[in-house]
Design a protein around this motif. Structure first.
Motif, PDB file in Angstrom:
ATOM      1  N   VAL A 232      -7.323 -26.476  23.629  1.00  0.00           N
ATOM      2  CA  VAL A 232      -7.512 -27.401  24.749  1.00  0.00           C
ATOM      3  C   VAL A 232      -8.111 -28.725  24.298  1.00  0.00           C
ATOM      4  O   VAL A 232      -7.745 -29.798  24.790  1.00  0.00           O
ATOM      5  CB  VAL A 232      -8.417 -26.750  25.818  1.00  0.00           C
ATOM      6  CG1 VAL A 232      -8.716 -27.733  26.935  1.00  0.00           C
ATOM      7  CG2 VAL A 232      -7.750 -25.495  26.374  1.00  0.00           C
TER       8      VAL A 232
ATOM      9  N   ILE B  89      -5.158 -25.850  32.531  1.00  0.00           N
ATOM     10  CA  ILE B  89      -6.039 -26.335  31.470  1.00  0.00           C
ATOM     11  C   ILE B  89      -7.306 -26.935  32.067  1.00  0.00           C
ATOM     12  O   ILE B  89      -8.422 -26.685  31.605  1.00  0.00           O
ATOM     13  CB  ILE B  89      -5.305 -27.377  30.604  1.00  0.00           C
ATOM     14  CG1 ILE B  89      -4.194 -26.692  29.800  1.00  0.00           C
ATOM     15  CG2 ILE B  89      -6.278 -28.078  29.661  1.00  0.00           C
ATOM     16  CD1 ILE B  89      -3.269 -27.652  29.101  1.00  0.00           C
TER      17      ILE B  89
ATOM     18  N   HIS C 246      -0.458 -29.158  25.240  1.00  0.00           N
ATOM     19  CA  HIS C 246      -1.417 -30.261  25.373  1.00  0.00           C
ATOM     20  C   HIS C 246      -0.689 -31.538  24.950  1.00  0.00           C
ATOM     21  O   HIS C 246      -0.914 -32.065  23.866  1.00  0.00           O
ATOM     22  CB  HIS C 246      -2.648 -30.001  24.522  1.00  0.00           C
ATOM     23  CG  HIS C 246      -3.139 -28.587  24.611  1.00  0.00           C
ATOM     24  ND1 HIS C 246      -3.510 -28.004  25.801  1.00  0.00           N
ATOM     25  CD2 HIS C 246      -3.292 -27.623  23.666  1.00  0.00           C
ATOM     26  CE1 HIS C 246      -3.896 -26.745  25.575  1.00  0.00           C
ATOM     27  NE2 HIS C 246      -3.762 -26.493  24.299  1.00  0.00           N
TER      28      HIS C 246
END
Length: 553
Positions: free
Chosen positions: A170, A414, A203
């Motif tokens: 993340v 996320i 991401h």
């Protein structure tokens, strides 16, 4: 066109941003058809370039479609702009655009867009207003635009020495992982001259980056010189695989046992510097009838059809590198799909000739799957019955491949996870789901003619909105030859259009896809010339088919 590719790439829908080079603002539109400019880089600013059938041999005449609103950019005789839907586009003469390299800027990523019908240039003024004017009436307003593609080929990057993959978490921290999940998937985006940007799929703001000292990290400083990489076959005499080199630092990506770094030499660290690239879907698909909402499923002793998209409906396509034929393998039950002379289907634990298939283009927006031994096409009738049939090549014999993507997380998940990390300090396994991202696998193996994926047409095999909502992702589309290497060859939108016409889905060029094929500045290059220039780099694409590159040495 190459016919030895043994792995189908996992390609995202082509989408691009069109930005004023002078004012760094994006061309945008709203749902009512109004044209806007903005500093945003969001969904309203994404466009699809659709090859116009009347483009002729120059191949750089496009329709420009809003990806969010499904409306096309048109110009009036007075130079006013708007977007119209597909039902009204034929009522507007100013719906076609020529895209070629700017004559006033030396940069390879700078384009001009001109209305074909009215010979007016798309411009933006210092207030952000967008319109079209004659060349003589530019009056210092900017006609230079950058076309920046957002999509690419989705792949795993594995170190065979450790059987581990590069993973991005993340926060953008890099590590090696045994997993084959969303955090291990990377997007390869062409950026011209054979170079690529490499970003995390999950991401998506995190780009792989290196500095002159050999440190490797991720950055949100997207698409700078430190983010450019080259992907090449490992040197002869070394380990089979590819090397990934920093373009600006000329250093090799490697694992040193503790971290990812770059090194100046390959030979001293060959096993730690050689990588394998695999497609993100790992050649696994749902095989769906294009006429009926049915998937082929497998049992230990037979096959059936169902509306489900679960484990029993997942099939792996195993390509023969020498002849392009495939076997169709049930991952759930360890059996192969085959047929007999009477047209009946069955499954077996071995992959004999009875289970060899070839894939052919279907004019109905998908593909035919034909038994090599019996010459009969796989079919599904309205009742969901499966069979093979000779002499029929209609919609009942047409199939769509829907890539099965690895588990990952959406942006919303996320953000929620970040909060959970602050509060609880742990990650809930349940938060990792199969996300229905807009991903499509494109058939490149056998050099088929185009199905029109770049246009986003339904006939190209895109799944319906209902299928996307159900978690199916985006289908593999009509059989197309993926030349996502157009940007890498120094080709541009002109070359992209030419390659689309020859059967290419734009697999993720960057700004470099916009121009260099246009020959001399402000001009166009012929289709035949474009193809010749494309061939050299096409031999090293798609990335997941690097094993086929070995045959070209």
């Amino acid at each position: 066109m190459r016919n030895d590719i043994n792995s189908l790439p996992c390609m995202e829908q082509p989408r691009c941003l069109i930005s004023s080079c002078t004012y760094d603002k994006r061309l945008s539109s709203d749902a009512d058809g109004n044209i806007l400019s903005t500093e945003n880089k969001l969904s309203w600013e994404e466009w699809t370039l659709v090859e116009d059938d009347g483009g002729g041999s120059t191949g750089n005449i496009m329709l420009i479609k809003s990806r969010s609103h499904e409306r096309f950019l048109v110009c009036s005789p007075e130079g006013q702009l708007e977007t119209v839907d597909k039902f009204n586009i034929l009522n507007h003469d100013g719906n076609r655009w020529r895209i070629c390299q700017s004559s006033s800027d030396e940069k390879a990523d700078v384009a001009v867009l001109m209305s074909v019908e009215y010979s007016k240039y798309l411009i933006m003024d210092n207030k952000g207003d967008v319109s079209c004017v004659d060349k003589k009436n530019l009056d210092g307003r900017s006609e230079n635009w950058s076309i920046e593609f957002q999509n690419g080929e989705l792949c795993f990057l594995s170190l065979p020495e450790r059987d581990e993959r590069i993973s991005c978490d993340v926060a953008g921290k890099l590590s090696m992982s045994k997993n084959w999940k969303g955090w291990e998937v990377w997007r390869f985006i062409e950026c011209g001259d054979g170079h690529v940007y490499i970003s995390s799929w999950t991401h998506h703001k995190k780009f792989l980056c290196s500095n002159e000292s050999g440190d490797v990290m991720t950055t949100e400083n997207r698409r700078g010189p430190w983010e450019k990489w080259n992907v090449e076959l490992a040197p002869q005499g070394g380990t089979d695989g590819v090397v990934i080199k920093s373009t600006v630092h000329d250093r090799y990506l490697r694992w040193n046992g503790n971290a990812l770094i770059t090194s100046k030499t390959y030979e001293d660290n060959a096993h730690w510097t050689t990588w394998h690239i695999e497609s993100a879907h790992k050649q696994t698909y749902f095989i769906s009838s294009s006429s009926h909402d049915k998937r082929i499923g497998a049992k230990k002793n037979g096959v059936f059809t169902t509306s489900n998209r679960k484990g029993w409906e997942q099939w792996e396509l195993k390509f023969n590198r020498n002849n392009g034929l495939v076997t169709i393998f049930s991952k759930a039950h360890g059996v192969y799909l085959g047929s007999n002379p009477e047209g009946q289907l069955s499954v077996r634990a071995n992959d004999g000739n009875w289970g060899m298939w070839k894939i052919e283009t279907s004019p109905h927006g998908g593909m035919f799957i034909v038994s090599v031994v019996h010459g009969k096409a796989l079919a599904c009738n309205a009742d969901g019955s499966l069979y093979t049939i000779d002499g029929q090549r209609g919609s009942w014999e047409t199939w769509i491949l829907e890539p099965v993507m690895p588990p990952t997380m959406t942006e919303e998940q996320i953000k929620a996870q970040r909060k959970s990390l602050i509060i609880g300090g742990s990650i809930a396994v349940a938060s990792i789901v199969l996300a229905p991202f807009a991903v499509m696998g494109a058939v490149t193996a056998l050099g088929f003619e185009a199905g029109g994926i770049a246009s986003g047409s339904i006939a190209a095999g895109m799944m319906s909105a209902e299928a996307i909502a159900s978690g199916g992702g985006i289908a593999a589309g009509g059989t197309v030859a993926v030349l996502q290497s157009v940007g890498a060859a120094g080709l541009g939108v002109a070359g992209t259009a030419a390659s689309m016409g020859a059967g290419a889905a734009v697999g993720g060029s960057a700004v470099g896809i916009a121009l260099a094929c246009s020959g001399s500045k402000g001009s166009t290059e012929s289709l035949s010339s474009s193809k010749k220039r494309m061939n050299a780099v096409d031999m090293n694409r798609p990335f997941c088919a690097w094993r086929s590159w070995l045959q070209q040495r």
